[in-house]
Design an enzyme around this catalytic site. Sequence first.
Site, PDB file in Angstrom:
ATOM      1  N   ASN C  10       0.929  -1.511  -0.123  1.00 54.48           N
ATOM      2  CA  ASN C  10      -0.454  -0.001   0.553  1.00 54.48           C
ATOM      3  C   ASN C  10       0.982   1.002  -0.357  1.00 54.48           C
ATOM      4  O   ASN C  10       1.366   1.558   1.174  1.00 54.48           O
ATOM      5  CB  ASN C  10      -1.208  -0.415   1.471  1.00 54.48           C
ATOM      6  CG  ASN C  10      -1.219   1.158   1.618  1.00 54.48           C
ATOM      7  OD1 ASN C  10      -1.901   2.093   0.792  1.00 54.48           O
ATOM      8  ND2 ASN C  10      -1.946   1.771   2.920  1.00 54.48           N
ATOM      9  N   LYS C  12       0.429   4.403   0.244  1.00 55.25           N
ATOM     10  CA  LYS C  12      -0.377   5.683   0.484  1.00 55.25           C
ATOM     11  C   LYS C  12      -0.274   6.962   0.088  1.00 55.25           C
ATOM     12  O   LYS C  12      -0.300   7.161  -1.499  1.00 55.25           O
ATOM     13  CB  LYS C  12       0.605   5.694   2.739  1.00 55.25           C
ATOM     14  CG  LYS C  12       0.129   4.263   3.267  1.00 55.25           C
ATOM     15  CD  LYS C  12       0.731   4.576   4.584  1.00 55.25           C
ATOM     16  CE  LYS C  12       0.262   3.705   5.115  1.00 55.25           C
ATOM     17  NZ  LYS C  12       0.516   3.010   6.913  1.00 55.25           N
ATOM     18  N   HIS C  94      -9.406   1.021   5.831  1.00 55.44           N
ATOM     19  CA  HIS C  94      -7.674   1.207   6.409  1.00 55.44           C
ATOM     20  C   HIS C  94      -8.169   1.923   7.732  1.00 55.44           C
ATOM     21  O   HIS C  94      -8.453   2.683   7.693  1.00 55.44           O
ATOM     22  CB  HIS C  94      -6.637   1.662   5.829  1.00 55.44           C
ATOM     23  CG  HIS C  94      -5.685   1.678   5.678  1.00 55.44           C
ATOM     24  ND1 HIS C  94      -4.967   2.866   6.120  1.00 55.44           N
ATOM     25  CD2 HIS C  94      -3.965   1.079   5.557  1.00 55.44           C
ATOM     26  CE1 HIS C  94      -3.436   2.250   6.366  1.00 55.44           C
ATOM     27  NE2 HIS C  94      -3.396   0.909   5.630  1.00 55.44           N
ATOM     28  N   GLU C 142      -3.595  -5.288  10.929  1.00 56.73           N
ATOM     29  CA  GLU C 142      -3.066  -3.953  11.457  1.00 56.73           C
ATOM     30  C   GLU C 142      -3.327  -3.614  12.709  1.00 56.73           C
ATOM     31  O   GLU C 142      -3.645  -2.478  13.240  1.00 56.73           O
ATOM     32  CB  GLU C 142      -3.071  -3.097  10.781  1.00 56.73           C
ATOM     33  CG  GLU C 142      -2.750  -3.643   9.232  1.00 56.73           C
ATOM     34  CD  GLU C 142      -2.521  -2.586   7.837  1.00 56.73           C
ATOM     35  OE1 GLU C 142      -1.316  -2.692   7.626  1.00 56.73           O
ATOM     36  OE2 GLU C 142      -3.203  -1.727   7.959  1.00 56.73           O
ATOM     37  N   ILE C 147       1.845   0.375  13.349  1.00 59.83           N
ATOM     38  CA  ILE C 147       1.444   1.220  11.455  1.00 59.83           C
ATOM     39  C   ILE C 147       2.722   1.841  11.346  1.00 59.83           C
ATOM     40  O   ILE C 147       2.518   3.196  12.227  1.00 59.83           O
ATOM     41  CB  ILE C 147       0.339   1.194  11.254  1.00 59.83           C
ATOM     42  CG1 ILE C 147      -1.010  -0.034  10.844  1.00 59.83           C
ATOM     43  CG2 ILE C 147       0.338   1.958  10.269  1.00 59.83           C
ATOM     44  CD1 ILE C 147      -2.002   0.910  10.236  1.00 59.83           C
ATOM     45  N   GLY C 182       4.406  -2.813  10.030  1.00 60.18           N
ATOM     46  CA  GLY C 182       5.695  -2.986  10.446  1.00 60.18           C
ATOM     47  C   GLY C 182       6.484  -4.205   9.415  1.00 60.18           C
ATOM     48  O   GLY C 182       8.101  -4.016   9.749  1.00 60.18           O
ATOM     49  N   ALA C 203       3.654  -1.199   3.570  1.00 60.16           N
ATOM     50  CA  ALA C 203       3.364   0.546   3.153  1.00 60.16           C
ATOM     51  C   ALA C 203       5.393   1.316   3.471  1.00 60.16           C
ATOM     52  O   ALA C 203       5.801   0.576   3.070  1.00 60.16           O
ATOM     53  CB  ALA C 203       3.318   0.977   4.082  1.00 60.16           C
ATOM     54  N   SER C 204       5.205   1.908   4.955  1.00 65.37           N
ATOM     55  CA  SER C 204       6.673   2.190   4.743  1.00 65.37           C
ATOM     56  C   SER C 204       7.811   1.408   4.250  1.00 65.37           C
ATOM     57  O   SER C 204       8.962   2.148   3.894  1.00 65.37           O
ATOM     58  CB  SER C 204       6.736   2.611   6.113  1.00 65.37           C
ATOM     59  OG  SER C 204       6.373   1.919   6.977  1.00 65.37           O
TER      60      SER C 204
END
Lengths: 223, 223, 223, 223
Positions: C10, C12, C94, C142, C147, C182, C203-204
Amino acid sequence: MLKTPVIVLNVKTYAEATGNNALEIAQIMDNISNETGVSMAISVQATDITKCAEKVSIPVWAEHIDPIKPGSHTGWTLPEAIKNAGAIGTLINHSEHRLILADVDTCITLTKELGLDHIVCSNNVSTSKAIAAFSPNFVAVEPPELIGGDISVTTADPDIISNSVKAVKIVDKNVKVLCGAGVKNGKDVAMAIELGSDGVLLASGVVKAKEKVSVIRDLASGL
Amino acid sequence: MLKTPVIVLNVKTYAEATGNNALEIAQIMDNISNETGVSMAISVQATDITKCAEKVSIPVWAEHIDPIKPGSHTGWTLPEAIKNAGAIGTLINHSEHRLILADVDTCITLTKELGLDHIVCSNNVSTSKAIAAFSPNFVAVEPPELIGGDISVTTADPDIISNSVKAVKIVDKNVKVLCGAGVKNGKDVAMAIELGSDGVLLASGVVKAKEKVSVIRDLASGL
Amino acid sequence: MLKTPVIVLNVKTYAEATGNNALEIAQIMDNISNETGVSMAISVQATDITKCAEKVSIPVWAEHIDPIKPGSHTGWTLPEAIKNAGAIGTLINHSEHRLILADVDTCITLTKELGLDHIVCSNNVSTSKAIAAFSPNFVAVEPPELIGGDISVTTADPDIISNSVKAVKIVDKNVKVLCGAGVKNGKDVAMAIELGSDGVLLASGVVKAKEKVSVIRDLASGL
Amino acid sequence: MLKTPVIVLNVKTYAEATGNNALEIAQIMDNISNETGVSMAISVQATDITKCAEKVSIPVWAEHIDPIKPGSHTGWTLPEAIKNAGAIGTLINHSEHRLILADVDTCITLTKELGLDHIVCSNNVSTSKAIAAFSPNFVAVEPPELIGGDISVTTADPDIISNSVKAVKIVDKNVKVLCGAGVKNGKDVAMAIELGSDGVLLASGVVKAKEKVSVIRDLASGL
């Protein structure tokens, strides 16, 4: 309308200000207001309005209203209901309970129709000016990042107060301005007045204080 | 928990049920409940909880709580505050005041922690089943298009009730189910029970009625 | 439906994944997916769906849909529009874009009607179970507090994954479960599978990484 | 900034204006704008911005932005993303997508920082005036009850336009005013200009029309 300069306490939903705790704080303010002649008001949770309004002579306010008329709106805060319960005014658009622009307009209109006093909260100079376009009784400027903090807005960002006063008065000179966020003592109150405001809106400085009597007395000394 | 079968009245924010009007309705229900032995409860605006709870012996409920703990949440409805005011339960996620999924979970958890009874509203069979996953005390099924209308859900869409009961019990057989939307008389109440529900949640059928005593008596006759 | 086990990214609204940056990441994933045979998908901003869908063969997803049908809904995300743009699936609910309970239901129904794949996000075991009642294709668990953090949920709170899998399967054994929050490397991915999930949502860990190729290759190695 | 007087079409999420349908309408407007010299712009769904911006020379706009900066905001509309996709402006606070007051301020500030043109929608004279306090490029006045209807605001409530123009200019004479709701033909457009506005914002009058070419030509004839 609130006599100015004024000290308005918003007790939020703190445990220290729920139920009888709210009443206790209202009574302390009532006593000190009577004693000193300083104009004070307290905004409490909807559940506690009647309890407080029956026992104190300072104005009891609501913390919020929703933009609704009587009808099928389960669980929302009806302006008529807070008036009926004994509130003579209400906060609108507090930074912890923001409203859609059109609903700020509706809430101000509803309070005027019902004869309810009202303080509309803003977060900076430009929203203060925008709110002034609705000609409310009061705008309270509170930079969100300073709310609940240890440094008063009068120290951290005095320009936001004086510039809000200027911006508001350009749009409508009858709108009064309160100063909020981080206000803790009489010096902060005095400074707020010096910056052109008509009083202060505060919360944790009183509600979380152990010695509420002395804190409120100190705040009153600033006027 | 509410004794079942039960008739729960949600007075919303109707003018006919604000302030002393709420108390008057609560007292009528109290009398008829005492007289007939039928279990009844009333959910009122936050401002009116104490006023009603002090005067009647039927359970007084809140119409809504927000998913918050004591703290800085200006104008939101604190579960502790409605309990403190005298409420023994609360509606959650009414179709006029819907919550995000995670907040439904939080509100149910908070009511359980505080020992507050609770009815979680759903709009169809699948959301009834989803809510059952949180093991609340009650689910109340109310098709939004029938709320406030003239035709009872028990007539317009009986399957939504019986199928909700089935779906809920599959997930958690301890969860009780109420039937809402358009309920107006004893026949509707009797039908709701026949469809497997544990009672009814209603509003306008009583609040907007001229002859409240006879309407409530008629509702009670359905049990 | 996504082939499982799967790695879903994702992106974002990170600057590092807007416009051509999104396409670049999609292409890296596409290459590595082709090369390794590992099933991958990418959810991108609505503005970037067509750009990516035209150029890569892995499934391109939307990050969100609103519970609406075609009509007058200015600026909301229409399910038909994301499908039309080339998305074959969408995230729903989300933790950064939560929906009210009834709207989760509506969004799942709309995706099924349109033949869109979908992952519905939950924040804990009980909401995972509630979502399963809607029989979606996927639930992604999640814990919000993890997150974007440095510790994978598989390390910080492995029970939330295995218990979500159990709770979901009790309600509907056809619903697949993804593990999020994470996730950073192949070890986390392997652990997620071991805990009973069908893949990861991250994501990150990829978007903010300097060496995206090696990070994605490492993630793929966990399957 | 849009050359005025201007005709702005908001295609909303109508099926008749999704994907290639949006492009088709944009191309009709492009042709008629070239041919007549009348200034026109089209706001389309986020998914369709690039598709349209690549093919037409009239300005393509977004229908909405959220008050966010690049980061972890899954599924929200990033101002940078709509600019990157090819939009040169955006609607803000449309009556179908209202924003809280502080977010109106933030969105206007973000568009200014990014060099994006913007139209901020209001529902009456007082919100028009409030919005003017933020010095946006445009305010578009649209009484919600007339949106999508058969009677143009210029006929149903001409005072709301002329009074909005006056109120806005008192606060900031550089802010331009558009007229919306129910606009259908060249006569409505001409009337809007006569009432002091700088153009019109419309939707269903074009999108739902069978003969789009003749409708747009007729609108253009009003300028």
